[in-house]
Scaffold this motif. Structure first.
Motif, short mmCIF file in Angstrom:
data_model
loop_
_atom_site.label_atom_id
_atom_site.label_comp_id
_atom_site.label_asym_id
_atom_site.label_seq_id
_atom_site.Cartn_x
_atom_site.Cartn_y
_atom_site.Cartn_z
N HIS A 1 0.82 -1.21 0.00
CA HIS A 1 0.00 0.00 0.00
C HIS A 1 0.85 1.27 0.00
CE1 HIS A 1 -3.42 -2.56 0.59
NE2 HIS A 1 -3.00 -2.98 1.78
N GLY A 2 2.16 1.12 -0.19
CA GLY A 2 3.03 2.28 -0.20
C GLY A 2 3.37 2.78 1.19
N TYR A 3 3.27 1.91 2.21
CA TYR A 3 3.61 2.30 3.59
C TYR A 3 5.00 1.77 3.91
CZ TYR A 3 -1.48 2.96 4.09
OH TYR A 3 -2.78 3.35 3.94
N PHE A 4 5.94 2.66 4.15
CA PHE A 4 7.30 2.26 4.45
C PHE A 4 7.68 2.82 5.82
CE2 PHE A 4 6.90 1.96 -0.09
CZ PHE A 4 7.59 0.79 -0.41
N ASP A 5 7.19 2.14 6.88
CA ASP A 5 7.52 2.54 8.25
C ASP A 5 8.96 2.15 8.54
OD1 ASP A 5 4.86 3.19 8.32
OD2 ASP A 5 4.25 1.43 9.47
N THR A 6 9.67 2.99 9.28
CA THR A 6 11.09 2.73 9.54
C THR A 6 11.44 2.98 10.99
OG1 THR A 6 11.66 4.99 8.86
CG2 THR A 6 11.82 3.27 7.19
N TRP A 7 12.26 2.11 11.52
CA TRP A 7 12.82 2.24 12.86
C TRP A 7 14.22 2.83 12.70
CZ3 TRP A 7 10.69 -0.63 17.33
CH2 TRP A 7 11.39 -0.37 18.51
N ASN A 8 14.48 3.97 13.31
CA ASN A 8 15.74 4.66 13.13
C ASN A 8 16.76 4.30 14.19
OD1 ASN A 8 14.58 6.28 10.94
ND2 ASN A 8 13.38 7.24 12.56
N GLU A 9 18.03 4.57 13.88
CA GLU A 9 19.11 4.19 14.78
C GLU A 9 19.01 4.85 16.15
OE1 GLU A 9 22.85 4.82 12.94
OE2 GLU A 9 22.54 3.35 11.35
N PRO B 1 6.94 17.11 14.16
CA PRO B 1 5.98 16.03 14.37
C PRO B 1 5.75 15.15 13.15
CG PRO B 1 4.87 18.16 14.26
CD PRO B 1 6.34 18.44 14.33
N TYR B 2 5.93 15.70 11.96
CA TYR B 2 5.73 14.88 10.76
C TYR B 2 6.44 15.52 9.58
CZ TYR B 2 2.31 18.26 8.97
OH TYR B 2 1.70 19.39 8.50
N SER B 3 6.60 14.75 8.52
CA SER B 3 7.12 15.25 7.26
C SER B 3 6.27 14.65 6.15
CB SER B 3 8.60 14.87 7.08
OG SER B 3 8.77 13.46 7.15
N GLU B 4 6.44 15.14 4.93
CA GLU B 4 5.72 14.61 3.79
C GLU B 4 6.70 13.99 2.82
OE1 GLU B 4 3.42 17.83 2.25
OE2 GLU B 4 1.87 17.67 3.80
N ASP B 5 6.31 12.84 2.25
CA ASP B 5 7.18 12.11 1.33
C ASP B 5 6.32 11.63 0.16
OD1 ASP B 5 9.40 10.92 0.26
OD2 ASP B 5 9.90 9.77 2.06
N GLN B 6 6.93 10.88 -0.74
CA GLN B 6 6.20 10.29 -1.85
C GLN B 6 6.38 8.78 -1.84
OE1 GLN B 6 7.66 12.45 -5.38
NE2 GLN B 6 5.67 13.44 -5.48
N ALA B 7 5.32 8.08 -2.22
CA ALA B 7 5.37 6.63 -2.29
C ALA B 7 4.33 6.17 -3.31
CB ALA B 7 5.07 6.02 -0.91
N PRO B 8 4.52 4.97 -3.89
CA PRO B 8 3.53 4.48 -4.86
C PRO B 8 2.22 4.12 -4.18
CG PRO B 8 5.20 2.81 -4.42
CD PRO B 8 5.67 4.08 -3.75
N ALA B 9 1.12 4.23 -4.90
CA ALA B 9 -0.19 3.86 -4.37
C ALA B 9 -0.30 2.35 -4.28
CB ALA B 9 -1.28 4.43 -5.26
#
Length: 442
Positions: free
Chosen positions: A193-201, A258-266
């Protein structure tokens, strides 16, 4: 010693949010009644009125009321001369105590802030009302006594919602019966669904908002996350989307960004769209990446994807159009080979980098794999991207697994043999269908 409640109207009277954002210390507050009764040592709470009314701070008075004219910088209308009580704020709450929570406490019955919310400052609090507010303040700085889960606990999602409220279907599930917003992350299903959640260092977590098609907007669940401090809701993060989910602790939005905007495929690999990425930081006792086992049972992605024109600016060219369908077929076939040979196939978990596939052998050794489709037009780019990705995954997992092997699995043999030598030089096995023995040694 008396107890009082001070009110602030941020829309029509005093711009408290801007006052605080610009680094000012609150040292006094205007009052228009009980002027001779307020005294040094009296306790107070500060109430923000409006749509999300509730308590935002508490402290004590440092003297008696005095007459004067304030600095008008943050007043929305000229206040003229007023009476002020000097004070000191003991704590600004990270998450306000909502009006609904206090109104549900029978000890608050008759409180003028509830019966006459437009009344003059200050509102007097009786002993029972102050006890109710004091208990709410203590609970706000610790774990909610009504919350029974500890980080790492597993629970069926149906049971979770039966106990804490919220929808059983959505990835962001605000509760109407408790002060919680339940949010769910699952890398294996989210990617489609274009969701790329990430855990950062640094232990923070970037969580993609809801909305599977079109640009995501700050509405419904996304708006609930953004305003969780104002509504007094706690953000509860869970690993998994269906069935049994694992609690990963309480989180809050990064106050600086609090948030940012990015692009991802639908969904299904369509054109790029705007997505909202919430920047979450842990509040307490949250599981960190090194404490979470790598991977989860393999979840096969759907290969029946409607082709769409490839988009050159996509974050990964292999996740759109014809490439996406081929990518998923290659990935599923390789996972099946691993399972048939006695290996444990894995999909990434919430704390893992976004690898396509991983597997463990019978002795527990881990291999991480990136899968790439190849066409004559994109071969060099795909190999470059794939090699970089799998080296990155291997490096990220090296602190959590003593010996991580890396495989770049491609659709066919590259037209230039130098790629095989290059991959071997950096410790990566480059292979393609019919070379399964090279990646699954017996």
């Amino acid at each position: 010693m008396a107890a009082w409640l001070l009110t602030c109207n941020p829309n029509g009277v005093f711009d408290l949010p801007r006052f605080r954002d610009e680094g000012n210390d609150l040292t006094s507050w205007t009052i228009s009644q009980h002027k001779r009764e307020v005294a040094a040592g009296d306790q107070f709470v500060l109430w923000m009125s409006g749509t999300n009314a509730g308590i935002v701070a508490h402290g004590h008075f440092t003297g008696q009321a005095a007459h004067g004219r304030p600095d008008t910088t943050y007043w929305l209308t000229d206040p003229g001369e007023r009476d002020y009580v000097p004070l000191e704020v003991d704590q600004w709450l990270d998450r306000r105590i909502p009006k609904s929570q206090l109104a549900a406490d029978p000890r608050m019955s008759g409180a003028t802030i509830l019966t006459m919310p437009g009344g003059r400052n200050p509102h007097r609090l009786n002993r029972a009302q102050w006890e109710a507010i004091h208990e709410a303040l203590e609970a706000a700085s610790g774990e909610d006594p009504g919350w029974d889960l500890n980080p790492g606990d597993e629970i069926r999602r149906v049971k979770l919602h039966a106990h804490y409220g919220g929808s059983t279907q959505n990835g962001i599930s605000p509760s109407g019966t408790t002060n919680n917003i339940l949010i769910f992350t699952a890398a294996s299903s989210g990617h489609q669904h274009g969701y790329f959640d990430t855990w950062n260092e640094d232990g923070t977590f970037h969580y993609t908002g809801e909305g599977q098609t079109g640009d995501q907007r700050m509405v419904r669940g996304n708006k609930a996350i953004l305003e969780h401090r104002e509504t007094g809701k706690r953000l509860r993060l869970f690993d998994g989307a269906r069935g049994t989910v694992r609690y990963l602790g309480e989180w809050t939005l990064d106050p600086e960004q609090p948030y940012s905007e990015d692009q991802a495929p639908a969904t299904g690999g369509g054109d790029l769209r705007k997505v909202i990425c919430f920047h979450l930081v842990p509040v307490r006792a949250t599981i960190s990446a090194p404490e979470v086992e790598i991977g989860q049972d393999y979840v096969a992605p759907d290969e029946s994807v409607t082709p769409t024109p490839a988009t050159q600016s996509a974050p990964d060219p292999d996740l759109v159009g014809r490439n996406l369908s081929t990518h998923r077929r290659l990935q599923n076939e390789l996972a099946k080979q691993a399972q048939n040979r006695g290996f444990t196939a894995l999909s990434p978990d919430v704390s893992d980098p976004d690898f396509d596939l991983a597997w463990r052998d019978t002795e527990g050794r881990l291999t991480v794999c990136e899968v790439k489709s190849l066409t004559p037009a994109n071969e060099a780019r795909q190999l470059r991207v794939g090699l970089g990705q799998v080296l990155d995954y291997q490096d990220q997992l090296s602190d959590r697994a003593p010996d991580v092997s890396a495989v770049l699995w491609v659709e066919r043999e590259p037209s230039e043999r130098r790629w095989i030598t290059l991959c071997r030089r950096v410790g990566v096995t480059l292979a393609w269908p019919c070379q399964e023995d090279s990646v699954f040694p017996q």
